[in-house]
Scaffold this motif. Structure first.
Motif, PDB file in Angstrom:
ATOM      1  N   SER A 296      -4.756  11.010   1.246  1.00 31.08           N
ATOM      2  CA  SER A 296      -4.132  10.016   2.128  1.00 31.08           C
ATOM      3  C   SER A 296      -3.170  10.679   3.088  1.00 31.08           C
TER       4      SER A 296
ATOM      5  N   TRP B 200      -8.619   5.440  -2.320  1.00 28.58           N
ATOM      6  CA  TRP B 200      -7.777   4.579  -3.147  1.00 28.58           C
ATOM      7  C   TRP B 200      -8.571   3.752  -4.147  1.00 28.58           C
TER       8      TRP B 200
ATOM      9  N   LEU C  13      -3.435   4.732  -6.504  1.00 27.16           N
ATOM     10  CA  LEU C  13      -2.994   5.931  -5.782  1.00 27.16           C
ATOM     11  C   LEU C  13      -2.488   6.940  -6.800  1.00 27.16           C
TER      12      LEU C  13
END
Lengths: 131, 765
Positions: free
Chosen positions: B80, B123, B72
């Motif tokens: 996200s 991710w 991330l």
């Protein structure tokens, strides 16, 4: 003798393949039988031909004599023979049933028993021959 | 992170059940998943700000060194955040929008699957992991577009979207593999450090082409844009979520993610600028010919995605910053406007802007949400859309070929401004057209109002947003630390003047909406036959024709033609192999055969010949028996007594079997004519000759068996048997024999059933 076995194999294959390309269902069945024998003989020859020395252990010995025939190919062929018999029996019953239900053993006519017949392709004229 | 993804999969599985729970608002329960992601992201926000990354790894296929590594970073964080925020709002919205729908469970399952897959895309640090999640988003998009599966148009649109994005996905897979091979690793973070090597490698142009194909189809860039308006067959919350805010941005994400590895070359920049610019202008103008609220929004989404690709193509730090700002602004206002469109549809059962008017009085909350989002799309200060538009103009003006580019961008922005007025203002002004229209429940106006307000808030607090969200993302895209300072007011600059001109012209065009729309409609009516959608339809029809043609060719229903093809193929392959590896046929030493051997072989040859010729049933059976028994004698002569016995028994049984049914069988007639028979005989003879040659070749080699010596040696000590063949059958290979017995029993049951069928038939008449 190898050459003779090879010839017999070739002949059985020729006969089997030829019969399998017939339009008559029973002749296709004969073709399958011939082809089964041809294949068994091919495997047998591939295990080499050894005269009069079966893979059997004589009393008092612990293993078969040297130069014995190959037991593995024999075991394989034995299975194959029995299986082909099963196939033959089933096929014979099937052919008989097909014939009694449809009244024909012409594969070209059997194509259209449950779907409408597509138009005939050009490459072969269906012919009624009886020579 | 891995835990979150797994809980997403779990949510997919249980969603159909929990939304049925007899609890009030049970359909809110799936919202726990996006809420959990949101919480996780807020928790990671400080780490993002200091450019630290969160990494998690899970061994997946250790033998191929494929690990599911998740990372991330700033770019993934921005995506996200959109996935979680808009996902949560969409779950709440849909709980009212689809209330009482019989397939609600299926809807939430597909939505959860999509959410998980989309998170996986942004991710994943492993190229193949990214690809798997990428395809999962395509599949869940297919399920959601085809949600109203009872309508043919929905199914067609779903299939079209799947084929276009899935086809692009295949190209992408090839491109990613190529990229991984030339970079020596499949880890994205490592690849992004090896940009120099990758750009110099000979596979670079091909890899770029394939990856672009994947990204451009996913993000609906020209000429693949046509699937996105079709995807509007999905329920409106899905359009808001997948087809404007998240999934279609996956292509943009991929381009941004691979920028350090692949970007910066003339090839990359030119391609992206061209495709992006055509899509930007084309999308905006195609939108002007539409009347349906959702299709208007879909075409402007196409245009906006084009704008992001265009900005990434320019590739300067300023342009990257502009692309990210535009992406965030677009997700906020477009998601809101889609939800507004859904609300209008829900209240009036129409989405045609020509028949909608005066709804502001009936639906004040929806109208205010639309106004806020529309202002951002129009680019009014102080919205975030204004900041994005200024940056777009600024980065375009800094490009060497600014003169041409700015013209396209300017026209496209006017088009988008006009559409925003059509969608956000026109349905709400004037006399009320639907007297039964009424305000929806707060679940339908709350989410768009919230998103619209966020657009204003982000514009007002542009500096904070730039520092918190845009800066880490830009750092990830450019591969080096960036300082991002966004602000609402730059003073009187060329791009501010451009922005003003855009707004003025769009407002003027709005006043003349009718003639503008008519003329654009007429223009595109002329252009329609050239559209890529027509090419798609032609390709699909062609594919079906090709499938029919080759099925009729190969699956023509003639058994003998199938067998002919099999024989010819085998012949060609075997002959080819023999010719290439020919070592000369050295025949085994010729030993004069004994007379009974010649006799046996003679019987077999003659028997086969006669079987082929005869038409008598009885003769055929007798001849087959003769051939079989001769073979059994050959077995006996060559040390295989067991085979001889079995063959003998089987031949006898076969003859008996035939004799039993002989008069129930048809006559063994010849049906085919002379030429066909000669041709078949020739082919069969070729096959037989090949087999003869093969047997000769095989037997001329020395015989080495790896297993038989073991069987010979262990037969007595291990299995206590003196007949080695039998020991193999019942002991060493006992399971084979069990299988054989099973086959025989099945055959026996089959024969029995067939014969019974006959006897029943006979009883009937």
């Amino acid at each position: 003798m190898n050459i003779l076995i090879a010839l017999a194999t070739g002949a059985l294959f020729t006969g089997g393949l030829y019969m399998m390309m017939r339009r008559s269902l029973v002749r296709v069945l004969v073709g399958i039988l011939l082809l089964g024998n041809a294949i068994n003989l091919t495997i047998f020859a591939a295990g080499r031909l050894v005269a009069f020395t079966p893979p059997i252990i004589a009393p008092g010995q612990s293993r078969p004599p040297d130069g014995v025939a190959d037991p593995l190919t024999q075991a394989l062929i034995l299975t194959a023979i029995v299986i082909s018999f099963g196939i033959t029996a089933f096929a014979v019953a099937l052919v008989r049933q097909t014939y009694s239900q449809t009244g024909t053993d012409d594969l070209d006519l059997l194509r259209c028993t449950d779907v409408p017949c597509p138009p005939e392709p050009d490459w072969e004229e269906p012919q009624e021959g009886n020579s | 992170m891995v835990g979150l993804l797994f809980s997403g999969l779990a949510a997919t599985l249980i969603a159909p059940f929990i939304v049925r729970l007899p609890v009030r608002r049970a359909a809110w329960l799936p919202g726990i998943f996006p809420a959990a992601i949101f919480a996780y992201l807020l928790f990671s926000l400080p780490a993002m700000h200091t450019s630290r990354e969160r990494i998690a790894s899970l061994a997946w296929v250790p033998s191929l060194e494929v690990d599911l590594t998740f990372r991330l970073d700033g770019l993934g964080f921005l995506f996200s955040l959109l996935i979680a925020l808009i996902g949560l709002l969409v779950v709440l919205y849909a709980s009212d929008y689809l209330q009482g729908h019989p397939q609600l469970g299926r809807f939430y399952a597909a939505l959860m699957l999509f959410m998980t897959a989309m998170l996986g895309v942004v991710w994943s640090d492993h190229l193949l992991g990214l690809f798997v999640f990428w395809e999962l988003t395509s599949i869940s998009s297919y399920l959601l577009i085809g949600f109203n599966h009872e309508e043919e148009s929905s199914r067609k649109a779903a299939l079209q979207a799947l084929l276009v994005t899935g086809g692009g996905g295949l190209a992408l897979l090839a491109g990613l593999v190529l990229l991984g091979l030339s970079g020596g690793t499949f880890a994205l973070s490592t690849l992004n450090l090896r940009g120099e090597v990758l750009r110099a490698s000979p596979a670079y142009p091909l890899a770029v082409g394939l990856i672009l194909l994947g990204a451009l189809t996913k993000s609906a860039q020209f000429p693949f844009h046509f699937w996105l308006p079709g995807a509007m067959a999905a329920p409106t919350p899905v359009s808001a979520y997948l087809h404007s805010a998240t999934m279609v941005k996956a292509g943009v994400y991929l381009l941004a993610r691979l920028n350090p590895a692949l970007g910066g070359t003339p090839l990359w920049n030119t391609l992206l600028v061209c495709f992006g610019l055509i899509t930007l202008a084309g999308g905006a103008f195609l939108a002007l010919s539409q009347h349906d609220l959702k299709r208007l929004l879909a075409y402007t989404t196409v245009g906006a995605l084009g704008g992001m690709v265009f900005l990434l193509g320019i590739g300067t730090p300023l342009a990257v910053k502009a692309a990210l700002t535009f992406l965030l602004a677009h997700a906020l206002y477009k998601g809101a406007l889609f939800l507004v469109a859904g609300g209008i549809d829900h209240a009036t059962h129409t989405r045609d802007i020509r028949s909608l008017s005066g709804l502001a009085r009936a639906m004040p909350w929806t109208a205010s949400g639309a106004l806020l989002a529309g202002a951002s799309m129009f680019g009014l200060p102080p919205t975030f859309g204004f900041v994005a538009k200024e940056l777009l103009y600024e980065s375009t003006l800094a490009h060497p070929a600014a003169g041409w580019l700015i013209l396209f961008v300017f026209l496209a922005m006017i088009g988008m401004g006009l559409v925003s007025a059509w969608v956000a203002i026109r349905p709400f002004l004037g006399p009320l057209s639907f007297h039964h229209a009424h305000e929806n429940s707060w679940l339908l106006w709350g989410p768009p109002l919230l998103l619209g307000s966020l657009g204003i808030l982000a514009g007002w607090q542009a500096t904070a947003v730039g520092e918190l969200l845009i800066q880490p993302a830009a750092t990830a895209i450019l591969g080096e630390a960036q300082k991002v300072k966004l602000s609402l007011w730059h003073g009187i600059t060329p791009y501010f003047l451009l922005s003003l001109a855009t707004m003025a012209l769009a407002a003027m065009a709005y006043l003349w909406s009718k003639p503008v729309q008519k003329s654009i409609e007429r223009f595109f009516a002329h252009l329609a036959p050239l559209g890529p959608e027509r090419g798609y339809r032609r390709a699909m029809n062609g594919l079906i024709h090709l499938a029919n043609f080759q099925t009729n060719l190969w699956q023509n229903g003639y058994l003998r033609v199938y067998i002919l093809f099999i024989i010819l193929t085998t012949l060609a392959l075997a002959t080819g192999a023999l010719l290439f590896n020919a070592q000369g046929l050295h025949l085994p030493a010729f030993t004069p055969p004994r007379f009974y051997e010649v006799l046996l072989i003679g019987i077999i040859l003659a028997g086969v010949g006669a079987v082929v010729r005869t038409t008598s049933r009885l003769a055929t059976i007798a001849l087959l028996g003769t051939v079989g028994l001769s073979i059994s004698l050959i077995y006996l002569l060559y040390s295989a007594p067991d085979l001889a016995i079995v063959q003998f028994a089987v031949e006898t049984l076969t003859v008996i079997l035939f004799v039993l049914v002989i008069y129930r069988l048809p006559k063994f007639t010849r049906i085919q004519g002379q030429p066909a028979r000669w041709f078949d005989l020739f082919v069969a003879l070729a096959g037989g000759t090949l087999m003869t040659l093969l047997v000769l070749l095989v037997t001329s080699e020395t015989f080495v068996s790896l297993v038989s010596p073991y069987f010979n040696a262990s037969s007595l000590p291990l299995a206590k048997g003196r007949n080695v063949v039998n020991v193999i059958l019942v002991d060493f290979r006992g399971f084979d024999t069990l299988g054989e017995i099973t086959v025989l029993s099945l055959a026996a049951i089959g024969v029995f059933a067939l014969l019974r069928l006959v006897s029943q038939d006979r009883k009937k008449p």
